[in-house]
Design a protein around this motif. Sequence first.
Motif, PDB file in Angstrom:
ATOM      1  N   LEU A   1       0.832  -1.204   0.000  1.00  0.00           N
ATOM      2  CA  LEU A   1       0.000   0.000   0.000  1.00  0.00           C
ATOM      3  C   LEU A   1       0.868   1.256   0.000  1.00  0.00           C
ATOM      4  CD1 LEU A   1      -3.042  -0.618   2.360  1.00  0.00           C
ATOM      5  CD2 LEU A   1      -3.028  -0.092  -0.084  1.00  0.00           C
ATOM      6  N   LEU A   2       1.903   1.221   0.839  1.00  0.00           N
ATOM      7  CA  LEU A   2       2.800   2.371   0.923  1.00  0.00           C
ATOM      8  C   LEU A   2       3.496   2.621  -0.412  1.00  0.00           C
ATOM      9  CD1 LEU A   2       4.350   1.773   4.440  1.00  0.00           C
ATOM     10  CD2 LEU A   2       3.004   3.750   3.729  1.00  0.00           C
ATOM     11  N   VAL A   3       3.917   1.517  -1.042  1.00  0.00           N
ATOM     12  CA  VAL A   3       4.585   1.668  -2.332  1.00  0.00           C
ATOM     13  C   VAL A   3       3.615   2.277  -3.347  1.00  0.00           C
ATOM     14  CG1 VAL A   3       5.564   0.404  -4.265  1.00  0.00           C
ATOM     15  CG2 VAL A   3       6.264  -0.153  -1.937  1.00  0.00           C
ATOM     16  N   VAL A   4       2.344   1.847  -3.293  1.00  0.00           N
ATOM     17  CA  VAL A   4       1.347   2.419  -4.200  1.00  0.00           C
ATOM     18  C   VAL A   4       1.238   3.924  -3.986  1.00  0.00           C
ATOM     19  CG1 VAL A   4      -1.123   2.515  -4.712  1.00  0.00           C
ATOM     20  CG2 VAL A   4       0.030   0.300  -4.463  1.00  0.00           C
ATOM     21  N   TRP A   5       1.179   4.317  -2.718  1.00  0.00           N
ATOM     22  CA  TRP A   5       1.120   5.742  -2.362  1.00  0.00           C
ATOM     23  C   TRP A   5       2.338   6.484  -2.935  1.00  0.00           C
ATOM     24  CZ3 TRP A   5      -0.520  10.179   0.053  1.00  0.00           C
ATOM     25  CH2 TRP A   5       0.423  10.972   0.713  1.00  0.00           C
ATOM     26  N   SER A   6       3.492   5.842  -2.886  1.00  0.00           N
ATOM     27  CA  SER A   6       4.715   6.492  -3.335  1.00  0.00           C
ATOM     28  C   SER A   6       4.824   6.606  -4.851  1.00  0.00           C
ATOM     29  CB  SER A   6       5.929   5.706  -2.837  1.00  0.00           C
ATOM     30  OG  SER A   6       6.402   6.234  -1.661  1.00  0.00           O
ATOM     31  N   VAL A   7       4.514   5.507  -5.537  1.00  0.00           N
ATOM     32  CA  VAL A   7       4.913   5.461  -6.944  1.00  0.00           C
ATOM     33  C   VAL A   7       3.775   5.698  -7.938  1.00  0.00           C
ATOM     34  CG1 VAL A   7       6.788   3.893  -6.401  1.00  0.00           C
ATOM     35  CG2 VAL A   7       4.637   2.972  -7.249  1.00  0.00           C
ATOM     36  N   THR A   8       2.538   5.770  -7.431  1.00  0.00           N
ATOM     37  CA  THR A   8       1.435   5.969  -8.380  1.00  0.00           C
ATOM     38  C   THR A   8       1.675   7.118  -9.364  1.00  0.00           C
ATOM     39  OG1 THR A   8      -0.107   5.070  -6.782  1.00  0.00           O
ATOM     40  CG2 THR A   8      -1.045   6.351  -8.585  1.00  0.00           C
ATOM     41  N   PRO A   9       2.070   8.297  -8.890  1.00  0.00           N
ATOM     42  CA  PRO A   9       2.283   9.375  -9.861  1.00  0.00           C
ATOM     43  C   PRO A   9       3.315   9.018 -10.922  1.00  0.00           C
ATOM     44  CG  PRO A   9       2.344  10.211  -7.620  1.00  0.00           C
ATOM     45  CD  PRO A   9       2.346   8.721  -7.520  1.00  0.00           C
ATOM     46  N   PHE A  10       4.341   8.275 -10.515  1.00  0.00           N
ATOM     47  CA  PHE A  10       5.382   7.914 -11.467  1.00  0.00           C
ATOM     48  C   PHE A  10       4.850   6.944 -12.513  1.00  0.00           C
ATOM     49  CE2 PHE A  10       7.571   9.131  -7.606  1.00  0.00           C
ATOM     50  CZ  PHE A  10       8.489  10.037  -8.089  1.00  0.00           C
ATOM     51  N   VAL A  11       4.130   5.941 -12.020  1.00  0.00           N
ATOM     52  CA  VAL A  11       3.580   4.958 -12.955  1.00  0.00           C
ATOM     53  C   VAL A  11       2.622   5.649 -13.926  1.00  0.00           C
ATOM     54  CG1 VAL A  11       2.180   2.891 -13.137  1.00  0.00           C
ATOM     55  CG2 VAL A  11       3.842   3.107 -11.282  1.00  0.00           C
ATOM     56  N   TRP A  12       1.790   6.501 -13.377  1.00  0.00           N
ATOM     57  CA  TRP A  12       0.806   7.223 -14.185  1.00  0.00           C
ATOM     58  C   TRP A  12       1.515   8.018 -15.289  1.00  0.00           C
ATOM     59  CZ3 TRP A  12      -4.166   6.997 -14.969  1.00  0.00           C
ATOM     60  CH2 TRP A  12      -4.824   8.092 -15.563  1.00  0.00           C
ATOM     61  N   THR A  13       2.544   8.744 -14.888  1.00  0.00           N
ATOM     62  CA  THR A  13       3.247   9.583 -15.852  1.00  0.00           C
ATOM     63  C   THR A  13       3.998   8.743 -16.877  1.00  0.00           C
ATOM     64  OG1 THR A  13       3.508  11.252 -14.167  1.00  0.00           O
ATOM     65  CG2 THR A  13       4.932  11.440 -16.086  1.00  0.00           C
ATOM     66  N   ALA A  14       4.616   7.670 -16.394  1.00  0.00           N
ATOM     67  CA  ALA A  14       5.343   6.812 -17.321  1.00  0.00           C
ATOM     68  C   ALA A  14       4.388   6.243 -18.363  1.00  0.00           C
ATOM     69  CB  ALA A  14       6.022   5.680 -16.550  1.00  0.00           C
ATOM     70  N   GLN A  15       3.184   5.856 -17.911  1.00  0.00           N
ATOM     71  CA  GLN A  15       2.173   5.358 -18.849  1.00  0.00           C
ATOM     72  C   GLN A  15       1.804   6.432 -19.861  1.00  0.00           C
ATOM     73  OE1 GLN A  15      -1.342   3.880 -16.979  1.00  0.00           O
ATOM     74  NE2 GLN A  15      -0.617   1.791 -17.233  1.00  0.00           N
ATOM     75  N   THR A  16       1.521   7.622 -19.337  1.00  0.00           N
ATOM     76  CA  THR A  16       1.120   8.712 -20.216  1.00  0.00           C
ATOM     77  C   THR A  16       2.162   8.958 -21.296  1.00  0.00           C
ATOM     78  OG1 THR A  16       0.006   9.725 -18.349  1.00  0.00           O
ATOM     79  CG2 THR A  16       0.393  11.130 -20.257  1.00  0.00           C
ATOM     80  N   SER A  17       3.422   8.823 -20.906  1.00  0.00           N
ATOM     81  CA  SER A  17       4.488   9.192 -21.838  1.00  0.00           C
ATOM     82  C   SER A  17       4.566   8.241 -23.027  1.00  0.00           C
ATOM     83  CB  SER A  17       5.828   9.225 -21.108  1.00  0.00           C
ATOM     84  OG  SER A  17       6.275   7.912 -20.851  1.00  0.00           O
ATOM     85  N   ILE A  18       4.018   7.034 -22.884  1.00  0.00           N
ATOM     86  CA  ILE A  18       4.107   6.091 -24.003  1.00  0.00           C
ATOM     87  C   ILE A  18       2.750   5.848 -24.653  1.00  0.00           C
ATOM     88  CG2 ILE A  18       6.208   4.899 -23.272  1.00  0.00           C
ATOM     89  CD1 ILE A  18       4.394   2.780 -21.988  1.00  0.00           C
TER      90      ILE A  18
END
Lengths: 288, 392, 361
Positions: C21-38
Amino acid sequence: MNRRTFWWFTIPSVIVMLALMVFPLITTVWLGFQKLLLRDLNNPEWVGWDNYRDVLSDPEFWAAVQFTLVFVVVTVPASMIFGLAVALLLDRIGRGRAVYMAALLLPFIVTPVVGTLIYEDLFERGGLVSWLWEVFTDDAFAVSASNVKVLIVVQYIWYVMPFAMITFFAGLQTLPEERVEAAALDGAGFWRNLWHVTLPHLRLLVVFVGLISVMDAYRVYDSVFVWTGNRFTEAHTLAVYNVRIATAFDIGRLGKGNAIAVLTVIGIFVVLIPFLWRSYRDQIAERT
Amino acid sequence: MSTVTLKNLVKDYPNGFRAITDLSLHLDDGEFLVLVGPSGCGKSTALRMIAGLEDITSGDIYVGDRRLNDVAPKDRDMAMVFQNYALYPQMTVAENIAFPLKLRRVPKAERTAQVRQAAEILELTEQLDKKPAHLSGGQRQRVAMGRAIVRHPALFLMDEPLSNLDAKLRVQMRADIAGIQRELGVTTFYVTHDQVEAMTMGDRVAVIKDGVLQQVDTPEGIYGSPDNVFVAAFIGSPSMNLYEATLERHEEAGGDRYSVALGDQRLAVPPEVVAARPALTGHLDRPIVVGVRPEHLEDAAVVADHPDDQRLDATVDVREALGAETLVHFNLSAPSVDSGDPDALDELRDSGRCTARFSASSTARVGDRARVNVDSRHLHFFDRQTHLAIRS
Amino acid sequence: MKLSRPSIRPSRIALHAVMILLVVWSVTPFVWTAQTSIKFTRDVASKTPVLWGYETTANAYRNFWLDSDDVNMWGVLAFLLVVAAVAAALGLIGRRARHGWPWFLGATAVICVALWRFPRFWEANDEYDFLVNSVVVTLLTMLISLSIGLLAGYGLARYTGISGAVILIVALGFRALPRTAFVLPYFFGAKEIDEWLTSTGVGSWNFPLIDFPGIDTLQVLDTRLAIVLALVAVNQPFTIWMLRSFFIEVPKEMEEAAMMDGATRLQAFRKVIIPIMWPAIIATGLFTMLLAYNEYLFVRVLAPTEWTLPVAIVSLTGGESSRTITEAAAASVSITLPIVIVIILFQKHLVRGLGAGAVKG
Ligand SMILES: Nc1ncnc2c1ncn2[C@@H]1O[C@H](COP(=O)(O)OP(=O)(O)O)[C@@H](O)[C@H]1O
Ligand SMILES: [Mg+2]
């Protein structure tokens, strides 16, 4: 080491700090007494306390002071408690700790403006949170003057928590295992153990993290600037307000900006002086 | 010629503390001098001044005729062994030993040969490729020695090099270091707080207390005729028993007899002892300090043949059988004297405490009332005020 | 370590659940942005987010970094991967090697050469210059900051006089000061110097030795040098405190032994102390790198055109710019990736550095 050798080693650093910190600070104070506009930098004019009068009667300044204080008072304890909790959890993890740690560190190492931008994206139209919000409340979510302060605080906690976490975690690694075991033999539960064994061990670190966190939160610029830009000036902290006044296109008032900077510096030193004095005493005590 | 002369050395630390007061010493070429004293008395300070690691407040240091006060440590041609060895953790044993040679730009082939030779002397050949972290305490100590001997310096400086070793190893290294020093013939200035090391290793021993030199002499000289109460108590283990006493003269027809009043007991002093110390008669009927070493006390039940007036009575408090001998502690009602040795204070505060070294055949038990033979010819006398020996 | 028995107990599962859960809290913005970029713009614009099954593309990266529309992005990716792999391999060797610095230097050199040659293979956009600026500013700041910081940290650890205490406390005070107390005088001072240079004509002198392409006048404002100097200055307090706390851990007998062995103080420092200090240098260097690479305010005020990446991204992705959301995301990923790689490589040093630096600080 004798005094001469000491100076040979230290002088480059001291020169840098004198030339690029002490001297500019004096310039700041001097500029604070000048009328000086960004578009006309060559004609400073001595105006005495005018800039200070101007600042102190500016409602935006007091709004910035108020939000800065709220910001510090909320983010510092929140990120420290959160960080300590995560550090305690990390300490119990055996396998996979490095992976968790790397993932949890990410918000702290990413460029703050970029971190804020991508965090903000979640809340913008088409963003994940914005969409979820719509799914559950049937209302469109938009970053607005009414919620931007909360978002700034939450995102800042997201950003700095890893600092407290990693520092406390490093401190936990030096906790002698016997002490934990002795407490366990005495039948101490989790909370008693935390209060009587762990926290006393981390005492110095708590002071250190608290101090650094207060300094950094008090002068926060990057993330607040990205959230608000020129849209939500009522959510500006002191630093953002200061830069806006000093560099706003065409009407940048450098004199007033420096007056704000001086007041900001005085503000942090009111908090810091007792601590600096104690550190000084410690340093002297170490030497005799 | 590597003679070393210290003239009126003084060291004041920046905080105003005077660590060394007026220290003058001379070391002959090839001599092994041990500076001994309780911890915190300024031994390391003195050594570090000679090494050039500590500024000299006043005074002079000469090696041969060369005055070294303002010479940098690296140019003093001295090698030093530190208490914590200070080995370079990132270098192997061989590199550690070769480091001084490398700094002197000794060619590589020659360097290797000299390192080998030093390693052989110190029995480190097997360890040459290891890092210090993987060595035992004794091996580390020898690497530190190796780094010192490989250079053939004019002077060895050693600061408690054995104090981090366990007792058995220390005994062996004591002999090894003394042997190597004798073999190489390098003048050596050795610092320790352990008087056994001082006595066994040194050609001469210098005793220092609170930054002030107390006495310099051969081990036998220091032991046999200590100059003052501190040296008397500090050298020797168990240490000398020291009491406040009064010397009395009894005029008799056949010549005067003397005795010391130790609390409520009297101990006869042979006339020749007083005759050898004419100054003693100046202290008659006034309190002086009398000292007697434990080995000069014997159980009267073991050696019956002893003048009766050279005996004391005491109740045995503690008995420690060591096999070859038996240490017996008892109490004399006389006030004991504080020698000023900080390490011994606790022991001596127990007023009147006396230690004797009895033969192993002694049967004295705790609680027994024992008769103790005192070898009065070996009594030591000191002035009560100045604590200086009364010898002339 | 304390509870590392690999048994599967309910508490263990709960622990990992919380961590995830904590990791989700931490990395969600990164995953979201990485997805958007491709993603393609049409997927990004859809009202309901397309979370999986979308078609991927490297268009955003190409548009942000390159000047041409028909570039095979696989080639670029392969080039970057090879460079990253070589640099990472050198870095890994250096981390284990006895003398780390030649390897780290090698890794840095590989990256620099790759950066330098890259625009010859593919035509780069102007944004590429900001990347180069970022690298130059970061490396120079690290180099200067660590060099003078190591000397001062050592001096402050070994000298016991009062002036040492005064310097440390004043530096600690400076650590607390906001950027705003410095940035305006820097700006003002740099401008004054530039005016002086222009008025005396020194600014337009031709220095054959520093005649870099692109530099035709000597100035301070709007140069990488200005940014570096500002960063070195504000970073000094932290650097000297942290390095000092590491130096204190090294027994002073170490350099004294070297001096008895025939070294000067400086030789002892270089040959004996510095090699022991590698973990400390790496830890302090990492923090300095983060500071320089991430800096926004100084660059914005002191360098109106010589941007580094943070300023470039904020400016190019703000409201008025023509960049699309996917390009902004691509830019964010591009700026984040290098730092993530470095931190993952040196994570241990970072943790240890904070632990050691903090306990004494
Ligand atoms: N740098 C210093 N500043 C002030 N006092 C010191 C310093 N170094 C040592 N001292 C003091 O000087 C005395 C002698 O120290 P030292 O020579 O190390 O003693 P020793 O080696 O005999 O144990 C001690 O009381 C010690 O506290
Ligand atoms: Mg000592």
